[in-house]
Write a protein that holds these residues in place. Structure first.
Motif, mmCIF file in Angstrom:
data_model
loop_
_atom_site.group_PDB
_atom_site.id
_atom_site.type_symbol
_atom_site.label_atom_id
_atom_site.label_comp_id
_atom_site.label_asym_id
_atom_site.label_seq_id
_atom_site.Cartn_x
_atom_site.Cartn_y
_atom_site.Cartn_z
ATOM 1 N N GLY A 272 47.283 5.566 9.023
ATOM 2 C CA GLY A 272 46.280 5.312 10.052
ATOM 3 C C GLY A 272 46.914 4.620 11.242
ATOM 4 N N CYS A 273 46.789 3.302 11.263
ATOM 5 C CA CYS A 273 47.258 2.547 12.428
ATOM 6 C C CYS A 273 48.769 2.420 12.494
ATOM 7 C CB CYS A 273 46.631 1.157 12.410
ATOM 8 S SG CYS A 273 47.172 0.143 11.005
ATOM 9 N N ILE B 75 47.151 -2.866 9.809
ATOM 10 C CA ILE B 75 45.821 -3.396 10.162
ATOM 11 C C ILE B 75 44.688 -2.690 9.426
ATOM 12 C CG2 ILE B 75 44.183 -3.688 12.072
ATOM 13 C CD1 ILE B 75 46.679 -3.916 13.920
ATOM 14 N N CYS B 76 44.728 -1.362 9.335
ATOM 15 C CA CYS B 76 43.527 -0.621 8.910
ATOM 16 C C CYS B 76 43.381 -0.459 7.403
ATOM 17 C CB CYS B 76 43.511 0.755 9.556
ATOM 18 S SG CYS B 76 44.704 1.930 8.849
ATOM 19 N N GLY B 77 44.486 -0.516 6.671
ATOM 20 C CA GLY B 77 44.419 -0.435 5.206
ATOM 21 C C GLY B 77 44.447 0.956 4.620
ATOM 22 N N CYS C 169 46.729 3.031 4.276
ATOM 23 C CA CYS C 169 47.993 3.372 3.604
ATOM 24 C C CYS C 169 48.238 2.517 2.354
ATOM 25 C CB CYS C 169 49.146 3.161 4.570
ATOM 26 S SG CYS C 169 49.302 1.409 5.016
ATOM 27 N N CYS D 166 52.639 1.234 5.334
ATOM 28 C CA CYS D 166 53.150 1.537 6.677
ATOM 29 C C CYS D 166 54.012 0.418 7.228
ATOM 30 C CB CYS D 166 52.004 1.829 7.640
ATOM 31 S SG CYS D 166 51.019 0.373 8.083
HETATM 32 S S1 FES Z 1 48.233 2.743 8.310
HETATM 33 FE FE1 FES Z 1 46.905 1.131 8.911
HETATM 34 S S2 FES Z 1 47.508 -0.517 7.605
HETATM 35 FE FE2 FES Z 1 48.937 1.052 7.204
#
Ligand code: FES
Ligand code: FES
Length: 159
Positions: A36-37, A41-43, A45, A57
């Motif tokens: 994702g990010c 941050i977004c979780g 992965c 990530c």
């Molecule tokens: S891709 Fe968003 S926390 Fe790893």
């Protein structure tokens, strides 16, 4: 480098500083882990290293050497007859029809599965707090909480 993922050994040839998400997805074909990010941050992965949820990530391959990794592909249990029994969190997410686009879901499930190992009797606030840093752009938060509550009940009934 040797990695142990979902109970199997893998040999990877990459820079030890490469982030795990790319090795899992691009080198090993374990595409259930989503990018994702790319900034922790977004979780989306999230995987487990030695049972602890980490963001792949921002975790280099070097941090995984000698550890047991679990990805969404390895969360289910393979029964003696060879059939797959989904983890209670996976099953609850299916039963509650939680996903919309589903991009965040393996991260949500991996985070929730690790959380329920630490807190078998969470209340709604506990669940919201545990998953507060797993973002769902489709806004499935209410169903996520309901599914985690259901998974906790199932897991407690099994023990
Ligand atoms: S891709 Fe968003 S926390 Fe790893
Ligand atoms: S289901 Fe689409 S981002 Fe969560």
């Amino acid at each position: 480098m040797e990695l142990r993922i979902n109970g199997k050994g893998y040999t990877v040839n990459c820079d030890p500083s490469e982030m795990l998400v790319w090795v899992l997805r691009d080198d090993l074909g374990l595409t259930g882990t989503k990018m994702g990010c790319g900034a922790g941050i977004c979780g989306s992965c999230t995987i487990h290293i030695a049972g602890v949820p980490v963001r792949s990530c921002v975790t280099p391959v070097s941090a995984a050497i000698g550890q047991e990794l679990t990805t969404i592909e390895g969360l289910a249990t393979i029964l003696d007859d060879g059939t797959e029994q989904l983890h209670p969190v996976q099953q609850a997410f299916l039963d509650e029809q939680v996903p919309q686009c589903a991009w965040c879901m393996s991260g949500q499930i991996m985070t929730a599965a690790a959380f329920l190992k630490e807190n078998a009797h969470p209340n709604a606030d506990d669940i919201d707090n545990a998953l507060a840093n797993n973002y769902c752009r489709c806004g499935c938060y209410v169903r996520i909480r309901t599914a985690v509550e259901k998974a906790a009940l199932v897991m407690n009934a099994q023990t």
